[in-house]
Write a protein that holds these residues in place. Sequence first.
Motif, mmCIF file in Angstrom:
data_model
loop_
_atom_site.group_PDB
_atom_site.id
_atom_site.type_symbol
_atom_site.label_atom_id
_atom_site.label_comp_id
_atom_site.label_asym_id
_atom_site.label_seq_id
_atom_site.Cartn_x
_atom_site.Cartn_y
_atom_site.Cartn_z
ATOM 1 N N TYR A 11 0.476 -1.268 -0.077
ATOM 2 C CA TYR A 11 -0.017 0.327 0.144
ATOM 3 C C TYR A 11 0.812 1.438 -0.093
ATOM 4 C CZ TYR A 11 -3.921 -2.632 1.127
ATOM 5 O OH TYR A 11 -4.972 -3.939 0.396
ATOM 6 N N GLN A 15 -3.535 0.185 7.378
ATOM 7 C CA GLN A 15 -4.661 0.430 7.322
ATOM 8 C C GLN A 15 -4.530 2.325 7.015
ATOM 9 O OE1 GLN A 15 -7.000 -1.323 7.824
ATOM 10 N NE2 GLN A 15 -5.958 -2.821 8.227
ATOM 11 N N ARG A 39 -4.128 2.036 2.788
ATOM 12 C CA ARG A 39 -4.758 0.953 2.379
ATOM 13 C C ARG A 39 -6.316 2.132 2.285
ATOM 14 N NH1 ARG A 39 -7.485 -4.495 4.660
ATOM 15 N NH2 ARG A 39 -9.259 -4.837 2.284
ATOM 16 N N GLY A 40 -6.969 3.427 3.250
ATOM 17 C CA GLY A 40 -7.674 3.989 3.391
ATOM 18 C C GLY A 40 -7.389 5.105 2.370
ATOM 19 N N THR A 86 -7.899 3.646 -0.854
ATOM 20 C CA THR A 86 -9.633 3.499 -1.214
ATOM 21 C C THR A 86 -10.314 5.263 -1.590
ATOM 22 O OG1 THR A 86 -10.053 1.812 -0.091
ATOM 23 C CG2 THR A 86 -11.464 3.154 -0.420
ATOM 24 N N VAL A 87 -9.832 5.696 -1.138
ATOM 25 C CA VAL A 87 -10.276 7.265 -2.044
ATOM 26 C C VAL A 87 -10.075 7.890 -2.514
ATOM 27 C CG1 VAL A 87 -9.713 10.186 -0.882
ATOM 28 C CG2 VAL A 87 -9.903 8.251 1.079
ATOM 29 N N TYR A 145 -8.913 6.111 -5.541
ATOM 30 C CA TYR A 145 -9.503 4.577 -6.532
ATOM 31 C C TYR A 145 -11.017 4.522 -5.930
ATOM 32 C CZ TYR A 145 -4.876 4.492 -8.393
ATOM 33 O OH TYR A 145 -3.140 5.054 -8.573
ATOM 34 N N THR A 146 -10.936 4.249 -5.320
ATOM 35 C CA THR A 146 -12.448 3.623 -5.134
ATOM 36 C C THR A 146 -14.013 4.704 -5.236
ATOM 37 O OG1 THR A 146 -11.675 1.269 -4.334
ATOM 38 C CG2 THR A 146 -14.324 2.219 -4.055
ATOM 39 N N ASP A 147 -13.216 5.860 -4.612
ATOM 40 C CA ASP A 147 -14.138 6.552 -3.718
ATOM 41 C C ASP A 147 -14.366 7.109 -5.547
ATOM 42 O OD1 ASP A 147 -15.040 5.376 -1.613
ATOM 43 O OD2 ASP A 147 -13.774 6.489 -0.444
ATOM 44 N N GLU A 189 -4.930 0.738 -9.127
ATOM 45 C CA GLU A 189 -5.588 0.013 -7.418
ATOM 46 C C GLU A 189 -4.553 -0.942 -6.632
ATOM 47 O OE1 GLU A 189 -9.124 0.511 -4.453
ATOM 48 O OE2 GLU A 189 -9.322 0.284 -7.095
ATOM 49 N N SER A 220 -0.480 -4.313 -4.305
ATOM 50 C CA SER A 220 -1.392 -4.616 -3.275
ATOM 51 C C SER A 220 -0.933 -6.210 -2.096
ATOM 52 C CB SER A 220 -2.770 -4.910 -3.640
ATOM 53 O OG SER A 220 -2.920 -5.725 -4.806
#
Length: 344
Positions: free
Chosen positions: A101, A158, A161-162, A165-166, A168-170, A263, A267
């Motif tokens: 990450y 963590q 990883r957050g 997420t912000v 790419y995913t969000d 993303e 990983s």
Amino acid sequence: MEKEINVQNNNTQTPKQEKKKFDLKDFVRNHLYEIVAVGGFLLCLIVFSFLPQAMTGNSRSTIWKSAVIQTYIEQITVYMILAIGATFVYAMGSMDISVGYQVGVMSTVFIFVANGSHSIIIGILVALIIGLVCAVFNGFTGAYIKLPTVMSSVILMQFFRGLMTVLYTDSGVGSYMLEKDITWAGSTAFRIISIVVLAIVGVYILTYTKLGKRVKAIGANKRAADLAGAQFLKSRIIAYSIFGIFLVFATFFLVARTNGAAEGDASSYQMDIMIMLLMGGMPLSGGLKTKLLNAIVGTLTYALLTIGLTQCLVPESIIFFVKAVIFVAIVIATCRKPGETLPR
């Protein structure tokens, strides 16, 4: 009289100690893990030179094709750089499972900054700052808060990883592209030269500098090393900082592969690095027997195993299963002696 006294003094001098003869048994006992690791690599090399043809029925299916070799070098570049940097951390009996990450965030931030500033160098400097901040965090939490390094790396994992997420995913974005073209860095010749240079630098630091001796002494016995002047806090921060610098190099080559970042690009690196070091014969507890050879041989074997099984048309899920079995077998083998434990 003086001549007689001199003669007597010469006669009373102790004879020179004879050179110790080479003892094969002692050599094998002291280098057992390295011998097994190199033997494992050579065995994989021999097996995968013939097995793909037998399993696929295609005489052209081989690991010696130029395209396969290029893919192999492309894979080991990032792996090798990360493994060499991680050696300084594992030598202390520590570990960092946030690598994947960290590299993912660093590659994305590198692209953002480089595109915004129109400068690759500024992007690299920002990525380097991220790596050094993480190094200081790991160093202080282990020295002052007495938090095990596995816990501090979980916190970082963590956190990053957050951020992933912000980013790419969000954001609904699958990948980010670098405006300037750095695919020239993905050439085979440049990759090989870079790996060799970084490996030489790593060997020199770990073998011939005070820092290298101190981190290995900390892995062997932290309290004794600290009392002997190993400067526990300083050595930890510098060791993690070197790891952070190698993370930046790995980030650069990861982005250079496609001139972008996605993303899932990095990983799995956190566990891959541990498996590679173990496959290379590195003691789980670090210490004085830690060598850069562990990282080099482990990386070559791990990547060869992946390439070879892929050439045999083995499904990806089975490849992960095979790696897991090998990892468990190595852990059992290396933990059978008292005192050889998992990294702290």
